[in-house]
Design an enzyme around this catalytic site. Structure first.
Site, PDB file in Angstrom:
ATOM      1  CG  HIS A 315      -1.573   1.301   1.506  1.00 38.08           C
ATOM      2  ND1 HIS A 315      -2.729   1.726   0.877  1.00 38.08           N
ATOM      3  CD2 HIS A 315      -1.215   2.305   2.350  1.00 38.08           C
ATOM      4  CE1 HIS A 315      -3.063   2.923   1.325  1.00 38.08           C
ATOM      5  NE2 HIS A 315      -2.159   3.301   2.219  1.00 38.08           N
ATOM      6  CD  GLU A 316       2.096   3.368   3.735  1.00 40.18           C
ATOM      7  OE1 GLU A 316       2.370   4.478   3.226  1.00 40.18           O
ATOM      8  OE2 GLU A 316       1.111   3.174   4.464  1.00 40.18           O
TER       9      GLU A 316
END
Length: 448
Positions: A315-316
């Site tokens: 996600h990051e």
């Protein structure tokens, strides 16, 4: 004494004549009155031998002025000049040029040139986000974005000096291995040759153990963690639990494919990827522009399985792929200009509240969901089960504390909402298709 009385009478008569209306013939305006022609006082001897004040010369040389103008003797012959044209008389001629804004041509030219500059800057900085094919405006250059990320990374290392785990710490090795899998998946997803630097652990450059020994060590560590907390949701996954709605992503992708829009990925070329693990009870992780990944041990204590950690790191990294940091800076610039305009008509508190509720927060939540989509595909391409992702966000919501208003008053959607959206059929089915190909030993390229 008689002379003084006659002078006083003359002054009083002059004041009375000054109050009367002055009639000026039109044909006499163009002549200027010389100061020396107004009046001259002198003392002449009279017949009796006494000196009395008399006019030595007539006040006006022009007979018309002399007959029609009652002159104030206290004007002292001041000159007045008039500018005469065919249309009107300007008693006070304007000095300098008129204000340029009073000229419609200047205003039109300004609007035309300004509009051209704005249109050129806007369309010249439009980019397409990988996978979602969303077009966004990014004013920040790639070089400046990278420098900002590197400077912030240095500040973080300075701030948490002494709390960064060493490179050979088991948690550091584990996070570095998972991050390396995600970066390799990103390379496959972009479907073109790029120059990638090896994943390094910062701040020290220490050679890691041999890959086989590393995997043996991590396998024993992972087996122990899986025994302690094993995800049980895979067998409970049912088709009817999925939400069959993925409209905005599918419409964006369809529109991008019809227009032949190419994803912008040049900001990912030549990055020096680095990762650190900070020993702090903070439940957080992030990826800075320029490929700098930071993970806190507070997050690792709640998410022990590798697939869970991979979901969060994916996600990051999705934020970095979509250039969300640079886009946020560009959006804030336009919002600030809009707020300054609205301040002229509304109270600042009202403007700030409305802009946050209807502009900043919805945009931030949309970026989080977009990073979830990209991260889900990266996780699947890295060989981790994407069906873990909804459970991860539900668990994250329980850990940090979700509320019913978080979907409207927070920068991040609630964990429940994120889990529901990630469970959508089209997104999850695409991720599962990639995951099955990876498990079968066939790499999938070009999915971004």
């Amino acid at each position: 004494m008689g002379w003084y009385r006659r002078s006083s009478r003359f002054i009083s008569d002059a004041f009375r004549r000054c109050k009367s209306n002055t009639v000026v013939p039109k044909n006499s305006i163009e002549e200027s009155i010389s100061r020396t022609d107004l009046h001259t006082f002198s003392s002449r001897p009279n017949l009796s031998g006494s000196k009395i004040p008399v006019f030595s010369q007539p006040i006006f040389r022009n007979s018309a002025l002399q007959n029609g103008l009652k002159q104030n003797p206290f004007l002292d012959g001041a000159k007045r000049f008039y500018y005469v044209d065919r249309n009107q008389i300007h008693h006070f001629k304007p000095r300098g040029y008129k204000r340029w804004t009073q000229n419609p041509r200047n205003v039109f030219a300004l609007v035309l040139i300004g509009s051209g500059v704005v249109i050129t800057v806007y369309f010249g900085n439009l980019e397409t986000v990988p996978y979602t094919k969303r077009t966004h405006f990014v004013l920040l250059s790639r070089t400046l974005e990278k420098e900002l990320g590197e400077n912030q990374f240095k500040q973080i290392k300075t701030q948490f000096k002494g709390k960064i785990l060493p490179p050979l710490h088991p948690e550091s090795i584990r996070v570095q291995r998972i991050s390396q899998d995600i970066i390799e998946a990103l390379q496959k997803g972009l479907s073109k040759e790029q120059v990638w630097s090896d994943m390094n652990y910062s701040p020290e450059s220490v050679l890691l153990p041999h890959e086989a020994n590393e995997h043996e060590t991590l396998k024993a560590l992972s087996d122990k963690m899986v025994d302690e907390e094993k995800w049980q949701g895979e067998d409970k996954w049912h088709k009817e639990d999925e939400i069959l709605d993925d409209n905005w992503v599918q419409q964006s992708r369809k529109k991008g494919q019809e227009k032949g829009m190419k994803s912008q990925t040049r900001h990912l070329e030549g990055l020096k990827w680095e990762v650190i693990v900070v020993d702090e009870p903070i439940i957080n992780a992030f990826c800075l522009p320029g490929g700098k990944i930071v993970v806190f041990t507070g997050l690792l204590k709640h998410f022990r399985a590798d697939a869970e950690v991979a979901t969060i790191i994916g996600h990051e990294v999705g934020h970095a792929v979509a250039r969300h940091s640079a886009e946020q800076i560009s959006k804030n610039l336009w919002l600030t200009i809009l707020q300054l305009i609205l301040y002229q008509f509304f109270m600042p508190d009202i403007v700030n509240t409305m802009s946050n509720l209807f502009l900043r927060l919805p945009f931030s939540r949309r970026m989080e969901m977009e990073a979830d989509y990209i991260g889900l595909l990266l996780v699947a391409s890295a060989g981790y089960d994407p069906r873990v992702a909804p459970q991860v966000y539900e668990k994250l919501g329980r850990v940090v504390g979700d509320s019913a208003l978080q979907d409207y008053l927070a920068t991040h959607p609630s964990g429940k909402k994120r889990a529901q959206v990630l469970a959508q059929a089209k997104v999850m089915e695409e991720a599962l298709s990639i995951y099955r190909e990876i498990q079968a030993g066939r790499g999938v390229e070009g999915f971004l």
